[in-house]
Scaffold this active site. Sequence first.
Site, PDB file in Angstrom:
ATOM      1  N   ASP A  17     -72.864 -16.917 -27.796  1.00 48.94           N
ATOM      2  CA  ASP A  17     -71.565 -17.011 -27.732  1.00 48.94           C
ATOM      3  C   ASP A  17     -71.304 -17.819 -26.692  1.00 48.94           C
ATOM      4  O   ASP A  17     -71.744 -17.967 -25.622  1.00 48.94           O
ATOM      5  CB  ASP A  17     -70.814 -15.773 -27.855  1.00 48.94           C
ATOM      6  N   ASP A  19     -67.057 -17.942 -25.206  1.00 46.69           N
ATOM      7  CA  ASP A  19     -65.950 -17.528 -24.289  1.00 46.69           C
ATOM      8  C   ASP A  19     -66.352 -15.942 -24.014  1.00 46.69           C
ATOM      9  O   ASP A  19     -66.710 -15.166 -24.984  1.00 46.69           O
ATOM     10  CB  ASP A  19     -64.552 -17.406 -24.987  1.00 46.69           C
ATOM     11  N   THR A 112     -69.740 -20.421 -31.855  1.00 51.59           N
ATOM     12  CA  THR A 112     -68.554 -19.755 -31.169  1.00 51.59           C
ATOM     13  C   THR A 112     -67.385 -20.005 -32.087  1.00 51.59           C
ATOM     14  O   THR A 112     -67.489 -20.823 -33.073  1.00 51.59           O
ATOM     15  CB  THR A 112     -68.050 -20.805 -29.834  1.00 51.59           C
ATOM     16  N   SER A 113     -66.627 -19.017 -31.955  1.00 55.22           N
ATOM     17  CA  SER A 113     -65.241 -19.237 -32.896  1.00 55.22           C
ATOM     18  C   SER A 113     -64.362 -20.341 -32.398  1.00 55.22           C
ATOM     19  O   SER A 113     -63.255 -20.604 -33.150  1.00 55.22           O
ATOM     20  CB  SER A 113     -64.508 -17.780 -32.728  1.00 55.22           C
ATOM     21  N   LYS A 144     -66.480 -14.602 -37.321  1.00 53.77           N
ATOM     22  CA  LYS A 144     -66.884 -13.251 -36.643  1.00 53.77           C
ATOM     23  C   LYS A 144     -65.667 -12.250 -37.014  1.00 53.77           C
ATOM     24  O   LYS A 144     -64.493 -12.648 -36.865  1.00 53.77           O
ATOM     25  CB  LYS A 144     -66.945 -13.382 -35.084  1.00 53.77           C
ATOM     26  N   ASP A 169     -70.020 -10.971 -25.870  1.00 55.00           N
ATOM     27  CA  ASP A 169     -69.109 -10.163 -25.038  1.00 55.00           C
ATOM     28  C   ASP A 169     -68.143  -9.291 -26.124  1.00 55.00           C
ATOM     29  O   ASP A 169     -67.478  -8.451 -25.073  1.00 55.00           O
ATOM     30  CB  ASP A 169     -68.174 -11.053 -24.118  1.00 55.00           C
TER      31      ASP A 169
END
Length: 221
Positions: A17, A19, A112-113, A144, A169
């Site tokens: 991931d 962020d 990643t989103s 996600k 995270d």
Amino acid sequence: MPAAVSTVLTARALLLDMDGTLVNSDAVVERVWRRWAERHGLDGDEVMKVVHGRQGYASMAVLLPDRPMEQNHADNARMLAEETADMDGVVPVPGAPEFLASLRGVPHALVTSADAPLSTARMAAAGLPLPEVRVTAESVGASKPDPEGFLKGAAELGTDPADCVVFEDSGAGIAAGRSAGMRVVGVGPRAAAHQPDVAVRDLTGVRVEVVPGGGVRVHIG
């Protein structure tokens, strides 16, 4: 809470991931989402409990369940542009530069989103190299905690999901990794509450050892 003491995970690929895991962008996320919360008459603290790890439209669907999804997508596009223009306070998570440098020759992907422009801008602002394989918001049909992004990352690396270790995270991201059938290392203060396989304060607590013949050992703690 999982203990980060002398844990070793073996894997053939790592899925990362961005962020909160590699990049600390909390300052920007707080600014953008608290402004959004104020515009919609929502409590900013409650909004912040939802937004980490998800794509913006998916967070909006949770927070404003009666609003048409097309409005969420339009709002999400505006907010992505707003975030991409704001790099104030974006820094690497402690240990991230050394961690990424240790992955040379190790199959790994960014999952990643964020969309491609935002992920490129944030990694650059944090002084981190972009992994060659990247799964961004444009690459998937579901945010996600749906496992699609991690499964796509594993497929692009040619690795069975069971042979992947995820670094995440957020609650949404940890749930996505577990739903994909992968082991999850939780990184940072949000992670431990969401039952990752093991949790670390930051990436200074992680060491990657390349195994002759392929694969890695991930040393935690």
